[in-house]
Design a protein around this motif. Structure first.
Motif, short mmCIF file in Angstrom:
data_model
loop_
_atom_site.label_atom_id
_atom_site.label_comp_id
_atom_site.label_asym_id
_atom_site.label_seq_id
_atom_site.Cartn_x
_atom_site.Cartn_y
_atom_site.Cartn_z
N THR A 175 -45.15 26.16 -45.33
CA THR A 175 -44.24 27.23 -44.89
C THR A 175 -44.57 28.53 -45.60
OG1 THR A 175 -42.49 25.61 -44.45
CG2 THR A 175 -41.82 27.92 -44.67
N LEU A 176 -44.50 28.53 -46.94
CA LEU A 176 -44.92 29.70 -47.72
C LEU A 176 -46.43 29.68 -47.97
CD1 LEU A 176 -42.10 29.82 -50.44
CD2 LEU A 176 -42.41 31.44 -48.56
N VAL A 177 -46.95 28.52 -48.34
CA VAL A 177 -48.36 28.42 -48.72
C VAL A 177 -49.04 27.28 -47.97
CG1 VAL A 177 -47.92 29.33 -51.03
CG2 VAL A 177 -47.98 26.85 -50.67
N ASP A 178 -50.36 27.41 -47.81
CA ASP A 178 -51.16 26.35 -47.20
C ASP A 178 -51.79 25.53 -48.32
OD1 ASP A 178 -52.62 24.72 -45.61
OD2 ASP A 178 -53.88 26.28 -44.74
N SER A 179 -51.17 24.42 -48.63
CA SER A 179 -51.57 23.61 -49.79
C SER A 179 -52.14 22.26 -49.39
CB SER A 179 -50.35 23.41 -50.69
OG SER A 179 -49.25 22.95 -49.93
N GLN A 180 -52.47 22.08 -48.13
CA GLN A 180 -52.84 20.75 -47.66
C GLN A 180 -54.10 20.21 -48.34
OE1 GLN A 180 -54.65 20.52 -43.61
NE2 GLN A 180 -54.00 22.66 -43.43
N ALA A 181 -55.06 21.06 -48.70
CA ALA A 181 -56.30 20.56 -49.29
C ALA A 181 -56.04 19.82 -50.59
CB ALA A 181 -57.27 21.72 -49.52
N ASN A 182 -55.22 20.38 -51.46
CA ASN A 182 -54.92 19.72 -52.74
C ASN A 182 -54.09 18.46 -52.55
OD1 ASN A 182 -56.28 21.64 -54.33
ND2 ASN A 182 -54.53 23.01 -54.26
N ALA A 234 -58.00 23.54 -55.18
CA ALA A 234 -58.36 24.53 -54.17
C ALA A 234 -57.30 25.63 -54.14
CB ALA A 234 -58.45 23.86 -52.80
N ASP A 235 -57.67 26.75 -53.58
CA ASP A 235 -56.68 27.82 -53.41
C ASP A 235 -55.52 27.33 -52.56
OD1 ASP A 235 -58.20 29.60 -54.88
OD2 ASP A 235 -59.17 30.49 -53.12
N GLU A 236 -54.31 27.79 -52.91
CA GLU A 236 -53.12 27.52 -52.10
C GLU A 236 -52.60 28.88 -51.62
OE1 GLU A 236 -51.46 23.34 -53.90
OE2 GLU A 236 -50.61 25.17 -54.69
N PRO A 237 -53.25 29.44 -50.61
CA PRO A 237 -52.92 30.82 -50.23
C PRO A 237 -51.57 30.94 -49.54
CG PRO A 237 -54.45 29.86 -48.66
CD PRO A 237 -54.31 28.86 -49.78
N LEU A 238 -50.91 32.06 -49.78
CA LEU A 238 -49.77 32.41 -48.96
C LEU A 238 -50.25 32.59 -47.53
CD1 LEU A 238 -48.04 35.12 -51.17
CD2 LEU A 238 -47.03 32.91 -50.56
#
Length: 218
Positions: free
Chosen positions: A12-19, A86-90
Motif C-alpha cells: 500500500t505505502l511501499v513495495d516490499s514483496q522482494a524481501n 532489497a529496496d522497499e520503495p514508496l
C-alpha cells in the motif's frame, strides 16, 4: 473527533514483496519443505507471521508454523545485517498523496502485519515516520482481519469508526475495516486484485496513487 486515514504498509505505502518473498523462501528451505510460488507468498502479505505460515503450509502443525515464523524473522534480520535487503520503495506519488490527504484535515496512521522493528525501519528509510500519529503492528495485535489494530489506532488518534478510513491492498485490510465499522478503501497497485477487494467489502478501489485524496473525500 479527528478524521483518521489508516494505511496498511506492505503493498500500500511501499513495495516490499522482494524481501518478504526471500525471507519466506529461506524459512521454507530451512524446514525442508517445498518452497511456495511467489504468487502464493504475495497472497499472505499482511497477515501476522504465524497465520501467514499456516496459510502457506496448512498441513503442518502449530509448532512448525511458529518455528517457521521465527526463522522468517531471523532471515529478515540476516538480510538487514548483511545489507542484502532489497529496496522497499514508496509507490510513486505517495508523498504527494499523503500531503494532499493531510491538507484535507486527516491525521495519518499505519496498521500493518509488520513488526515494530520492520515498520520503523521502512518508515525511517523514507523519512516519514513522524507523519503518522499511530502505528499498529503485529507485535501487539491479533492478525488481520481482527479489528484490534483499528480499535487502538482510533483511540490513539481521537477518531471514531465514522471518521476513519482503512486503506489497504488486501482482502484482509478490507475485512478488518468492515469488522471495525469503518470505511474500507482498496488500492489496485498491491498484492490482491481489485475485484477481490470489492468482494471483501471495499467501498471503492483507487486505481492510481493520485486517486487516493479524491476518494477520501467521497
Amino acid at each position: 473527533m479527528n478524521k483518521l486515514a489508516l494505511f496498511d504498509c506492505d503493498g500500500t505505502l511501499v513495495d516490499s514483496q522482494a524481501n518478504i518473498c526471500a525471507a519466506v523462501e529461506e524459512a521454507f528451505a530451512l524446514h525442508g519443505v517445498a518452497i511456495p510460488e511467489r504468487a502464493a507468498i504475495r497472497r499472505i502479505v499482511g497477515l501476522s507471521l504465524v497465520e501467514a505460515m499456516r496459510g502457506l503450509l496448512p498441513a503442518a502443525g502449530d509448532a512448525q508454523h511458529r518455528a517457521m515464523a521465527e526463522d522468517y524473522k531471523l532471515a529478515f534480520q540476516r538480510m538487514r545485517a548483511t545489507g542484502a535487503l532489497a529496496d522497499e520503495p514508496l509507490f510513486e506519488g505517495m508523498i504527494a498523496a499523503l500531503d494532499a490527504i493531510e491538507a484535507d484535515g486527516w491525521v495519518l496512521g499505519v496498521a500493518t502485519g509488520k513488526s515494530d522493528r520492520g515498520l520503523a525501519h521502512v518508515l525511517d528509510l523514507h523519512g516519514i515516520r513522524q507523519r503518522f500519529v499511530t502505528l499498529q503492528t503485529a507485535d501487539r495485535h491479533p492478525s488481520k482481519p481482527h479489528p484490534s489494530m483499528i480499535a487502538l489506532a482510533m483511540a490513539e488518534a481521537g477518531a471514531t469508526p465514522e471518521t476513519t478510513v482503512m486503506i489497504g491492498d488486501t482482502s484482509y485490510d478490507m475485512l478488518m475495516g468492515r469488522n471495525a465499522g469503518t470505511r474500507a478503501l482498496g488500492v489496485a497497485w498491491g498484492y490482491h486484485p481489485a475485484a477481490e477487494l470489492i468482494a471483501c467489502g471495499a467501498h471503492a478501489v483507487a486505481e492510481r496513487v493520485a486517486d487516493l485524496p479524491g476518494l477520501m473525500r467521497g
